[in-house]
Design a protein around this motif. Structure first.
Motif, PDB file in Angstrom:
ATOM      1  N   UNK A 722      41.867  23.047 -23.025  1.00 51.90           N
ATOM      2  CA  UNK A 722      42.348  23.765 -24.199  1.00 51.90           C
ATOM      3  C   UNK A 722      43.479  23.037 -24.917  1.00 51.90           C
ATOM      4  N   UNK A 723      44.048  21.995 -24.275  1.00 56.60           N
ATOM      5  CA  UNK A 723      45.211  21.330 -24.854  1.00 56.60           C
ATOM      6  C   UNK A 723      44.777  20.093 -25.629  1.00 56.60           C
ATOM      7  N   UNK A 724      45.117  20.005 -26.906  1.00 52.80           N
ATOM      8  CA  UNK A 724      44.716  18.846 -27.732  1.00 52.80           C
ATOM      9  C   UNK A 724      45.652  17.656 -27.530  1.00 52.80           C
ATOM     10  N   UNK A 725      45.552  17.034 -26.334  1.00 54.00           N
ATOM     11  CA  UNK A 725      46.350  15.843 -26.048  1.00 54.00           C
ATOM     12  C   UNK A 725      45.399  14.648 -25.983  1.00 54.00           C
ATOM     13  N   UNK A 726      45.957  13.418 -26.075  1.00 49.04           N
ATOM     14  CA  UNK A 726      45.099  12.235 -25.981  1.00 49.04           C
ATOM     15  C   UNK A 726      45.576  11.231 -24.945  1.00 49.04           C
ATOM     16  N   UNK A 727      46.695  11.536 -24.244  1.00 50.58           N
ATOM     17  CA  UNK A 727      47.210  10.628 -23.211  1.00 50.58           C
ATOM     18  C   UNK A 727      47.729  11.454 -22.046  1.00 50.58           C
ATOM     19  N   UNK A 728      47.392  10.981 -20.797  1.00 51.77           N
ATOM     20  CA  UNK A 728      48.018  11.529 -19.610  1.00 51.77           C
ATOM     21  C   UNK A 728      48.908  10.449 -19.005  1.00 51.77           C
ATOM     22  N   UNK A 729      50.177  10.787 -18.702  1.00 52.22           N
ATOM     23  CA  UNK A 729      51.090   9.813 -18.111  1.00 52.22           C
ATOM     24  C   UNK A 729      51.348  10.213 -16.671  1.00 52.22           C
ATOM     25  N   UNK A 730      50.909   9.346 -15.724  1.00 54.37           N
ATOM     26  CA  UNK A 730      51.073   9.624 -14.306  1.00 54.37           C
ATOM     27  C   UNK A 730      52.554   9.534 -13.949  1.00 54.37           C
ATOM     28  N   UNK A 731      53.020  10.526 -13.184  1.00 57.25           N
ATOM     29  CA  UNK A 731      54.436  10.575 -12.808  1.00 57.25           C
ATOM     30  C   UNK A 731      54.819   9.343 -11.990  1.00 57.25           C
ATOM     31  N   UNK A 732      56.068   8.880 -12.213  1.00 54.21           N
ATOM     32  CA  UNK A 732      56.539   7.657 -11.590  1.00 54.21           C
ATOM     33  C   UNK A 732      56.563   7.761 -10.057  1.00 54.21           C
ATOM     34  N   UNK A 733      56.690   8.981  -9.517  1.00 51.50           N
ATOM     35  CA  UNK A 733      56.750   9.112  -8.058  1.00 51.50           C
ATOM     36  C   UNK A 733      55.432   8.655  -7.404  1.00 51.50           C
ATOM     37  N   UNK A 734      54.321   8.969  -8.075  1.00 50.13           N
ATOM     38  CA  UNK A 734      53.038   8.528  -7.523  1.00 50.13           C
ATOM     39  C   UNK A 734      52.859   7.022  -7.676  1.00 50.13           C
ATOM     40  N   UNK A 735      53.315   6.464  -8.797  1.00 44.67           N
ATOM     41  CA  UNK A 735      53.154   5.023  -9.051  1.00 44.67           C
ATOM     42  C   UNK A 735      53.963   4.219  -8.050  1.00 44.67           C
ATOM     43  N   UNK A 736      55.188   4.634  -7.799  1.00 48.42           N
ATOM     44  CA  UNK A 736      56.076   3.845  -6.950  1.00 48.42           C
ATOM     45  C   UNK A 736      55.672   3.869  -5.473  1.00 48.42           C
ATOM     46  N   UNK A 737      54.766   4.793  -5.113  1.00 46.11           N
ATOM     47  CA  UNK A 737      54.321   4.849  -3.717  1.00 46.11           C
ATOM     48  C   UNK A 737      52.996   4.111  -3.490  1.00 46.11           C
ATOM     49  N   UNK A 738      52.457   3.521  -4.578  1.00 43.97           N
ATOM     50  CA  UNK A 738      51.140   2.886  -4.451  1.00 43.97           C
ATOM     51  C   UNK A 738      51.160   1.688  -3.495  1.00 43.97           C
ATOM     52  N   UNK A 739      52.240   0.911  -3.488  1.00 46.80           N
ATOM     53  CA  UNK A 739      52.270  -0.285  -2.638  1.00 46.80           C
ATOM     54  C   UNK A 739      53.043  -0.046  -1.352  1.00 46.80           C
ATOM     55  N   UNK A 740      53.241   1.265  -0.995  1.00 46.73           N
ATOM     56  CA  UNK A 740      53.972   1.570   0.244  1.00 46.73           C
ATOM     57  C   UNK A 740      53.041   1.888   1.393  1.00 46.73           C
TER      58      UNK A 740
END
Length: 815
Positions: A722-740
């Motif tokens: 229902x929300x007319x958005x065009x970008x999702x921004x993944x929270x930095x907490x998930x990104x910073x744990x990718x290489x851990x």
């Protein structure tokens, strides 16, 4: 013989008596009837020329009454008799004139006011008989005689008496007239004329005008007649004044009666025994009793029974002491209804000071007192909940502080603020919110002690005053009870929901000693409770105060910075396309450095602006800075790049935000797609349907609309449709744990990426700091990357030199 006696004794009348009874009276005036031409006429018996019968006056007759009879009956003498009718004397006009007390009148009036203006002047060669006949026919008691030598003389009735006694014969009057002629001026006072008459023992004066011509005669008879005329005039004036006074009195009485009858106040008049003699129409209107029903009775028929004997005794004591009483009294109408009246009783006294009546006036003030009570409630009580308002609780707090100081005890103030009440109001309406406030007020009141005070300050804020505390733990126990009471499920109009509350507590004398400071400190502690998770309580401490002081200083400094622009600056962090490395856009971040307070974190700036109601000014500042910067970059040939702005919850829900943004773009002649917006996921979760409307309005501006910190909302993802958005921004907490090595973060990134692809949304990652993170994001199909690896947020000039000059790829010195 009679004339000789009168001349010898210089009297003006003789009583003729036979056998002890008066037969008649012979006066100087009767001499005029003698024929002086006949020598034998003077020898005739006195009975033939006397006046009879004799008119008498009782010796008790007043001089003023005698004067009236002289004038009315045209007489010159009266016989005065005693109670037995025996003669005791003769009263003449001269006697009255000399003894009536005319001095005030004679002093104030001139001779011309009383003189005889018809003067008979006879020539001196005229014979005595002719003169007497002329005097008799002219009814004159004196004539002026113009003598042969030109001198003036006077001939009077008394002179004629002497002539009869001396038998002069019918001789010319030139030799008989008295000379010289005594005169007064017409402007002389009557008192001076009277004194002249008395001093010369004469009874007539000639009156001269301004040319010394004789214009009148003046005698005692004239003075008496003038005085009598004055007396009658005064009497007429007195009677007229009396009539006017009586008419005015009747008019005033009628007016008073009309005023009393038309008065809106009830009127009762009683006799000294307090029996009713009169009531007006207002009495009947107010009490229901007619005049016939109460006249003859006492006002006790109105007694309400609410006042004891002492009250009435004090009222009557005041009436007897001062003659007046005024006060409020409860009475009862004929219908039995009680009413309150303002009563005034006055004692009416006569000239001796004795009470003749009591007059009472009263008015029904029942409605007035009810209105005053309503006004008092409006002034001191909250109209919605009926609780004391801020004004009343501050008064009670001041009294409680004095009591605690005197008894060396503690008291506490609890500041209560409902959590998320605004959302209830906005979602369900203000009527629903009002019912909720009434319900909460009842719950809070139920869990307080008997002497405690609960007040509503306004909105969803309440204040609790707890006096006479024995220990601090008692405050915390009450606080927990209040929190639990508010937290219970609420059911209104069939809808069940839960709310919470945050409490702040300050203590006297531990924290402060003034009412204002106690409320302020409790407010500070309540905000601390909200900041630390809501639905709890916090006690005030001095360190909280210090923190609050810094907060106020920051708010003041921010207000000044927004006005001058000093210390506030926008930094721009680049956003790149992962595959091509091309610059996609920038995110604008507010930076603030205060010369005394140092660097203020970006998140604190938004919070400060919200608390200080400066969000519109901050928004305008940011929009103006971005638009101006885009124009400046274009002017320098650096080109333009889309810039996104982070919106806080309050900024997002501002009704005029899209209009303000469109206005700014138009003012700077910028294309609509150059401004984008990023909104936190939790902001959209609260009201997704309303959020959809706002987002559509922002999308119409042509810029990018992104959900920031996606994945932290813990909500169903179905609302994304229902929300007319065009970008999702993944929270930095998930990104910073990718290489851990943590598999959970990678799984979340993979799921979000799959969701974005299915919904046709671009996916961006925030907080990319390592090449490993960049590589993993690439495997999951992330489109845009942003973080320290790509470049930090830098001032506008540095951003242009680093990124806008090499837009085809990532510059070598990035990061």
């Amino acid at each position: 013989m009679a004339a000789e006696r009168m001349a010898a004794r210089q009297c003006s009348s003789i009583i003729v008596i036979e056998a002890g009874q008066p037969l008649g009276i012979w006066t100087e005036h009767d001499v005029l009837s003698i024929n002086f031409a006949d020598p034998d006429a003077v020898r005739q018996p006195i009975s033939s020329v006397m006046s009879h019968p004799v008119v008498s006056l009782a010796q008790t007759t007043s001089v003023s009454e005698a004067a009236l009879r002289f004038n009315a009956e045209r007489r010159r003498h009266y016989l005065v008799v005693d109670d037995a009718g025996s003669p005791v004397g003769i009263l003449s006009q001269t006697d009255v004139a000399l003894n009536q007390g005319l001095e005030p009148y004679l002093r104030l009036r001139e001779v011309q006011a009383a003189m005889r203006q018809r003067v008979l002047v006879l020539e001196g060669h005229l014979l005595l008989a002719q003169a007497a006949r002329s005097m008799r026919l002219s009814e004159c008691d004196a004539v002026v005689v113009r003598c042969v030598n030109g001198e003036l003389g006077i001939l009077t009735e008394r002179d004629l008496v002497r002539f009869v006694a001396r038998h002069p014969g019918n001789t010319p009057i030139d030799g008989l007239a008295s000379r010289p002629l005594l005169t007064v001026h017409q402007h002389d006072t009557l008192i001076s004329a009277r004194d002249l008459l008395m001093n010369h023992r004469v009874r007539h004066l000639a009156v001269l005008d301004d040319t010394d011509e004789v214009v009148g005669l003046l005698g005692f008879r004239d003075m008496l007649a003038g005085a009598e005329q004055l007396y009658l005039q005064d009497l007429r004036e007195a009677l007229e004044q009396r009539d006017r006074a009586l008419a005015k009195s009747r008019e005033n009485l009628q007016l008073a009666e009309r005023v009393i009858e038309s008065s809106l106040e009830g009127v009762i008049i009683t006799d000294p025994a307090n029996r009713i003699e009169f009531v007006n129409r207002a009495f009947t209107h107010m009490t229901g009793y007619t005049a016939e029903e109460v006249i003859g009775k006492t006002p006790e028929v109105l007694s309400s029974g609410r006042h004891d004997a002492t009250f009435y005794r004090q009222m009557w004591d005041a009436l007897k002491r001062s003659g007046y009483w005024r006060g409020e009294i409860w009475n009862r109408r004929k219908s039995g209804e009680l009413y309150l009246e303002m009563l005034t009783i006055t004692a009416i006294t006569d000239d001796s000071g004795a009470v003749t009546h009591y007059a009472a006036q009263f008015s029904d003030i029942t409605n007035v007192r009810e209105q005053e009570e309503r006004i008092r409630k409006l002034a001191y009580y909250d109209a919605l909940t009926g609780l004391p308002n801020r004004r009343l609780v501050e008064d009670r707090l001041s009294l409680a502080i004095r009591h605690a100081h005197r008894n060396q005890t503690r008291l506490a103030v609890i500041f209560v603020d409902l959590d998320h009440f605004k959302e209830v109001n906005d979602t369900l309406g203000h009527a629903f919110g009002d019912e909720l406030l009434v319900m909460v007020a009842e719950r809070l009141q139920t869990h307080l002690r008997e002497d405690d005070t609960l007040a509503r300050l306004g909105g969803d804020e309440f204040l609790v005053l707890l006096p006479d505390l024995e220990e601090i733990d008692e405050v915390t126990r009450i606080a927990r009870r209040l929190i639990n009471a508010v937290a219970e499920p609420c059911v209104i109009e069939g809808q069940e929901f839960n709310i919470g509350c945050s409490l702040g507590i300050s203590l006297y004398p531990d924290d402060t000693t003034t009412a204002e400071s106690l409320v302020h400190n409790a407010d500070v502690a309540m905000y601390r409770a909200k900041q630390e998770g809501r639905n709890g309580y916090r006690l005030f401490r001095n360190e909280m105060n210090l923190l609050d002081d810094r907060q106020r200083a920051l708010e003041k400094a921010l207000r000044e910075a927004l006005r001058t622009g000093e210390g506030l600056q926008l930094h721009y962090q680049p956003v790149f396309e992962r595959e091509s490395g091309r610059l996609h856009g920038a995110e604008a971040l507010v930076r603030w450095h205060h010369p005394l307070l140092g660097n203020v974190p970006p998140q604190d700036i938004i919070g400060l602006a919200e608390r200080a109601a400066l969000l519109p000014q901050l928004d305008d500042f940011v929009l103006e800075q971005i638009c101006s910067q885009l124009v400046a970059w274009e002017a320098k040939g650096a080109g333009q790049v889309p810039v996104s702005i982070n919106l806080s919850a309050r900024q997002f829900w501002q009704q005029d935000l899209p209009v303000r943004v469109a206005t700014k773009l138009k003012e700077h002649c910028l294309a609509p797609g150059l401004l984008g917006f990023e909104i936190a996921e939790r902001t959209l979760l609260d009201k997704p349907h309303q959020a959809s409307v706002v987002l559509k309005r922002l999308r119409r501006l042509g810029g990018q609309v992104a959900i920031n910190d996606f994945g932290t909302g813990y909500a169903s993802l179905g609302y994304l449709q229902e929300l007319p958005v065009n970008v999702l921004k993944i929270d930095r907490r998930f990104v910073q744990r990718l290489d851990s090595g943590q598999r959970g973060s990678a799984a979340i990134v993979a799921a979000v990426a799959a969701l974005a692809r299915e919904m046709g949304l671009r996916l961006a990652a925030v907080g990319v700091e390592t090449e490993a993170q960049r590589e993993i994001l690439g495997r999951h199909g992330v489109d845009l990357i942003q973080g320290y690896l790509m470049g930090r947020a830098v001032p506008a000039e540095l951003f242009a030199s680093r990124y806008l000059a090499t837009r085809s790829g990532v510059p070598e010195h990035a990061g």
